[in-house]
Design an enzyme around this catalytic site. Structure first.
Site, short mmCIF file in Angstrom:
data_model
loop_
_atom_site.label_atom_id
_atom_site.label_comp_id
_atom_site.label_asym_id
_atom_site.label_seq_id
_atom_site.Cartn_x
_atom_site.Cartn_y
_atom_site.Cartn_z
N LYS A 1 -1.59 -6.38 -19.80
CA LYS A 1 -1.37 -6.95 -18.47
C LYS A 1 -2.49 -7.89 -18.07
O LYS A 1 -2.27 -8.96 -17.52
CB LYS A 1 -1.22 -5.83 -17.44
CG LYS A 1 -0.96 -6.31 -16.02
CD LYS A 1 0.40 -6.96 -15.92
CE LYS A 1 0.65 -7.60 -14.58
NZ LYS A 1 1.72 -8.63 -14.66
N HIS B 1 13.15 -36.81 -30.17
CA HIS B 1 12.03 -37.32 -30.96
C HIS B 1 11.58 -36.33 -32.03
O HIS B 1 10.44 -36.36 -32.46
CB HIS B 1 10.87 -37.70 -30.03
CG HIS B 1 11.23 -38.81 -29.09
ND1 HIS B 1 11.40 -40.11 -29.51
CD2 HIS B 1 11.54 -38.80 -27.77
CE1 HIS B 1 11.76 -40.85 -28.48
NE2 HIS B 1 11.85 -40.08 -27.41
N TRP C 1 -3.86 -1.48 -1.19
CA TRP C 1 -3.86 -2.68 -2.02
C TRP C 1 -4.26 -3.79 -1.05
O TRP C 1 -3.47 -4.19 -0.21
CB TRP C 1 -2.47 -2.92 -2.61
CG TRP C 1 -2.34 -4.20 -3.36
CD1 TRP C 1 -1.81 -5.36 -2.88
CD2 TRP C 1 -2.70 -4.45 -4.71
NE1 TRP C 1 -1.83 -6.32 -3.86
CE2 TRP C 1 -2.38 -5.79 -5.00
CE3 TRP C 1 -3.29 -3.68 -5.71
CZ2 TRP C 1 -2.61 -6.36 -6.24
CZ3 TRP C 1 -3.51 -4.25 -6.94
CH2 TRP C 1 -3.17 -5.58 -7.19
N ARG D 1 1.15 1.76 -6.17
CA ARG D 1 1.34 0.79 -5.07
C ARG D 1 0.02 0.17 -4.62
O ARG D 1 0.01 -0.78 -3.84
CB ARG D 1 1.97 1.48 -3.85
CG ARG D 1 3.39 1.93 -4.06
CD ARG D 1 3.93 2.55 -2.78
NE ARG D 1 4.05 1.56 -1.73
CZ ARG D 1 5.14 0.88 -1.44
NH1 ARG D 1 6.23 1.10 -2.14
NH2 ARG D 1 5.15 0.01 -0.47
N GLU E 1 8.39 -21.52 -18.08
CA GLU E 1 8.26 -20.13 -17.65
C GLU E 1 9.47 -19.30 -18.12
O GLU E 1 9.31 -18.17 -18.59
CB GLU E 1 8.09 -20.06 -16.13
CG GLU E 1 8.04 -18.67 -15.52
CD GLU E 1 6.98 -17.76 -16.12
OE1 GLU E 1 6.11 -18.22 -16.88
OE2 GLU E 1 7.05 -16.55 -15.84
N CYS F 1 0.86 -1.18 0.00
CA CYS F 1 0.00 0.00 0.00
C CYS F 1 0.90 1.23 0.00
O CYS F 1 2.11 1.12 0.15
CB CYS F 1 -0.86 0.02 1.25
SG CYS F 1 -1.77 -1.51 1.50
N GLU G 1 8.44 -13.19 -24.53
CA GLU G 1 7.54 -12.05 -24.50
C GLU G 1 8.24 -10.71 -24.38
O GLU G 1 7.73 -9.71 -24.88
CB GLU G 1 6.47 -12.20 -23.41
CG GLU G 1 6.97 -12.17 -22.00
CD GLU G 1 5.85 -12.34 -20.97
OE1 GLU G 1 4.72 -11.91 -21.24
OE2 GLU G 1 6.12 -12.91 -19.90
N LYS H 1 9.12 -16.04 -20.59
CA LYS H 1 9.64 -14.74 -20.20
C LYS H 1 10.54 -14.18 -21.30
O LYS H 1 10.44 -13.03 -21.69
CB LYS H 1 10.44 -14.90 -18.90
CG LYS H 1 10.25 -14.00 -17.77
CD LYS H 1 8.97 -13.83 -17.06
CE LYS H 1 7.71 -13.96 -17.78
NZ LYS H 1 6.52 -14.11 -16.99
N ASN I 1 1.31 -0.42 5.95
CA ASN I 1 1.63 -1.18 4.75
C ASN I 1 2.31 -2.46 5.21
O ASN I 1 3.18 -2.41 6.07
CB ASN I 1 2.58 -0.36 3.87
CG ASN I 1 3.15 -1.16 2.73
OD1 ASN I 1 2.50 -2.05 2.20
ND2 ASN I 1 4.39 -0.88 2.37
N GLY I 2 1.89 -3.60 4.66
CA GLY I 2 2.52 -4.87 5.05
C GLY I 2 1.52 -5.75 5.77
O GLY I 2 0.30 -5.56 5.65
C1 F6R Z 1 3.20 -13.51 -18.78
C2 F6R Z 1 1.96 -13.17 -18.14
C3 F6R Z 1 0.72 -13.82 -18.63
C4 F6R Z 1 -0.29 -14.00 -17.48
C5 F6R Z 1 -1.62 -14.51 -18.03
C6 F6R Z 1 -2.61 -14.79 -16.93
O1 F6R Z 1 4.28 -12.88 -18.18
O2 F6R Z 1 1.91 -12.36 -17.26
O3 F6R Z 1 0.98 -15.02 -19.26
O4 F6R Z 1 0.24 -14.91 -16.56
O5 F6R Z 1 -2.16 -13.57 -18.92
O6 F6R Z 1 -2.86 -13.66 -16.19
P1 F6R Z 1 -3.53 -13.74 -14.78
O7 F6R Z 1 -2.59 -14.45 -13.88
O8 F6R Z 1 -3.77 -12.33 -14.38
O9 F6R Z 1 -4.80 -14.51 -14.95
#
Ligand code: F6R
Length: 611
Positions: free
Chosen positions: A606, A507, A74, A27, A484, A2, A491, A488, A100-101
């Site tokens: 996002k 294979h 938050w 935040r 993963e 927060c 993307e 990363k 916060n925390g």
């Molecule tokens: C990749 C990434 C996405 C999310 C996906 C699901 O870095 O962030 O692959 O993981 O869009 O998003 P959430 O977790 O918000 O449902």
């Protein structure tokens, strides 16, 4: 995570505080509030929603005074609501607290206070602080706060004011960041530099366990518990506002990568019973018997969250022997999944708003199946619609590429698996205690990896410079985490990469290996080590440039690969939450070396709220 702001001086405190909160909305932004020392005593206003709503609420009835604290929230404990917003006041309304925390032992303190007759109006852990301070108050707010914090366990930052001592503000830092700004006849509190940057560039950064007492005559810093004075050099800030929002990092992604030790600590902290070295999940409403009755699980999610699910599958199956299937959310609802009354569906979503995940959750609910959500956003759609929720306390994630959410999702699911195995008796007390010990070390081990970030920049240059195609390989849990690492890299650096189960390469995909194609191989699982090494030898024989990941002390791998990245040793079952950290940094450095916008990769959003 927060935002906290505080002010004492000669300006209108409400304006300074709300101005600071606006700079901290990154935040947290689900509710906001302010408390001001007016001529009639302590007054406050708070509301669910963004800071603009608070301003609207205060229109024409500003709180007049020159001392105040404020907060943008938050949510962690308790959904976003007017009651759960900060500041929290004690019953007499003489003390106000912003926080916060997390206070890990707040339930115990709350029960004690309830026995003394204190009534609570919110679901938060913060409200206990206001009542506790009121209960302990002896005419000296500094001494009272020092006493109160000896009773509170957790990682937190606090801003406190009281009508009894109206010309004073108290700031306390235990783990969560807090700064104090220096002015002429005035002083400021901020949980981050942007909060006060428009007023002062001279600050003190509080260290863990320190308290600052702010008056118009100056700032005194002491060790919070003992009261021993602390000498602190002034920190002069040269950053502009945008740099300050990123905490001095180049991007939100790098900032969030560095926030992982704290986020991990917050996610694990209150769910470990330190005395018994076991896991507690007080948030679960279902009984132990109900939980133990599930004989099959689906984990449903998208992208990075789905990758955390792949780690969880291995862990839950190993610890509890319950079969788990991981499903991509966009596929799940169209494939007529097999549900019985003993099926548990676990949905994972950082945002809690991903359309595919939400649709999968609704599909499961339509069939009367119990749904457990792992989410980072309190009160999100997924969290509201699921039967049960375990929150990851990672704080807001701004960068499109998820980092701290992944590690915290994984940790929340480790805790769930351990808890379930305690209930089912599939692991002994000693085995769980050993895992708890290692789990508690993970935040510090992550911090150690991050301290050596510079070496990863060099490795990234060697492995990714001028490269268009790259492979990740691993077996078992190592394979789960390579997926993963590969996502990363793709993307944010736009390098094409694929993650393969190391034994599967031969294979078909082995045909793509030729001179200097980089192959990143994870080899942290002892029982699979020799097999993985054989696969590395196969790609080397075809000319691949190989980078290995191993635990510190496992020097065997260095004999086979061209380059090794070591991570601190932990139990093999816990390795994904550590090996992913250098992979996040590799992706980050590959992206910045190409001059790309790390926080906003092309074509991505996002939160994906369309199917
Ligand atoms: C990749 C990434 C996405 C999310 C996906 C699901 O870095 O962030 O692959 O993981 O869009 O998003 P959430 O977790 O918000 O449902």
């Amino acid at each position: 995570m927060c935002g906290i702001v505080g002010y004492i001086g000669h300006k209108a405190a409400q304006d300074v505080v709300i101005g600071g909160l606006r700079k901290l909305e990154y935040r947290g932004y689900d509710s906001a509030g302010v408390a001001v020392m007016t001529e009639h005593g302590l007054d406050h206003a708070k509301t669910k929603g963004r800071i603009a709503m608070l301003e609207e609420h205060l229109e024409g009835k500003a709180l007049q005074g020159t001392v105040g604290i404020g907060h943008t929230r938050w949510a962690t404990h308790g959904k976003p609501s007017n009651e759960n917003s900060h500041p929290h006041l004690d019953a007499t309304r003489k003390f106000a607290v912003v926080h916060n925390g997390i206070i890990e032992n707040y339930l115990t303190i709350k029960e004690d206070l309830q026995k003394k007759g204190y009534e609570f109006v919110s679901e938060t852990d913060t409200e206990v602080i206001a009542h506790l301070i009121a209960d302990l108050y002896n005419g000296d707010i500094e001494a009272t706060v020092r006493k109160a914090i000896t009773m509170m366990r957790g990682a937190y930052a606090l801003g406190i004011m009281t009508e009894y001592e109206p010309n004073k503000l108290i700031a306390v830092r235990l783990a969560s960041p807090l700064i104090v700004g220096i002015g002429e006849g005035e002083a400021y509190i901020g949980s981050d530099i942007p909060a006060i940057l428009e007023h002062t560039r001279d600050m003190y950064i509080l260290n863990e366990g320190e308290m600052a007492v702010l008056t118009r005559d100056g700032i005194e810093i002491t060790v919070a518990e003992s009261g021993e004075p602390v000498e602190r050099d002034i920190f002069h800030v040269d950053w502009d506002l945008v740099q300050a929002e990123k905490g001095g990092y180049d991007s939100f992604m790098l900032k969030e990568i560095h926030e992982q030790p704290q986020a991990m600590h917050d996610t694990i902290g209150s769910r470990i019973d330190l005395e018994h070295k076991s896991v507690v999940l007080p948030e679960l409403k279902m009984s132990a018997e109900q939980l133990a009755a599930f004989d099959r699980m689906y984990i449903v999610a998208c992208g990075t969250s789905m990758h955390a699910g792949l780690v969880a599958k291995e862990v839950i199956e190993k610890l509890t022997r319950i079969p788990v299937e991981v499903a991509i959310a966009s596929e799940f609802r169209y494939r007529d999944p097999i549900f019985t009354e003993k099926t548990l569906v676990i949905v994972i979503s950082q945002s809690g708003e991903t359309a595919d995940t939400l649709a999968a959750l609704r599909e499961a609910k339509k069939h009367g199946v119990t749904v457990l959500a792992i989410s980072n956003v309190v009160g999100s759609s997924v969290a509201r619609e699921a039967d049960e929720v375990i929150y990851t306390w990672a704080g807001p994630e701004v960068a499109v590429a998820s980092t701290k959410a992944y590690t915290c999702q994984s940790l929340a699911l480790y805790l769930f698996a351990m808890y379930l195995s305690q209930i089912k008796g599939t692991q002994t007390k000693e085995q769980i205690a050993e895992m708890v010990d290692h789990l508690l070390e993970i935040p510090a081990q992550t911090a150690t990896i991050l301290e050596n970030e510079a070496s990863l920049r060099e490795v990234a240059a060697k492995v990714t410079e001028g490269v268009q195609n790259l492979f990740f390989i691993g077996r078992g849990l190592d394979y789960a985490v390579t997926l993963e690492g590969s996502l990363k890299l793709k993307e944010i650096s736009y390098i094409h990469s694929e993650a393969y189960a190391a034994g599967e390469l031969k294979h078909g995909t082995l045909a793509l290996i030729e001179d200097n194609v980089p192959v990143i191989a994870l080899a942290t699982q002892p029982e699979l080590f020799d097999k993985t090494v054989s696969n590395i030898v196969e790609v080397k024989a075809r000319g691949a440039y190989t980078l290995g990941f191993a635990f510190e002390g496992d020097t065997e791998l260095a004999k086979t690969v061209d380059e090794v990245v070591y991570v601190p040793r932990t139990l093999p079952i816990l390795s994904p939450v550590l090996t992913v950290i250098p992979m996040q940094l590799l992706a980050y450095f590959a992206s910045t070396a190409r001059g790309l916008d790390v926080d906003k990769p092309r074509n991505l959003a996002k939160s994906v709220t369309v199917e």
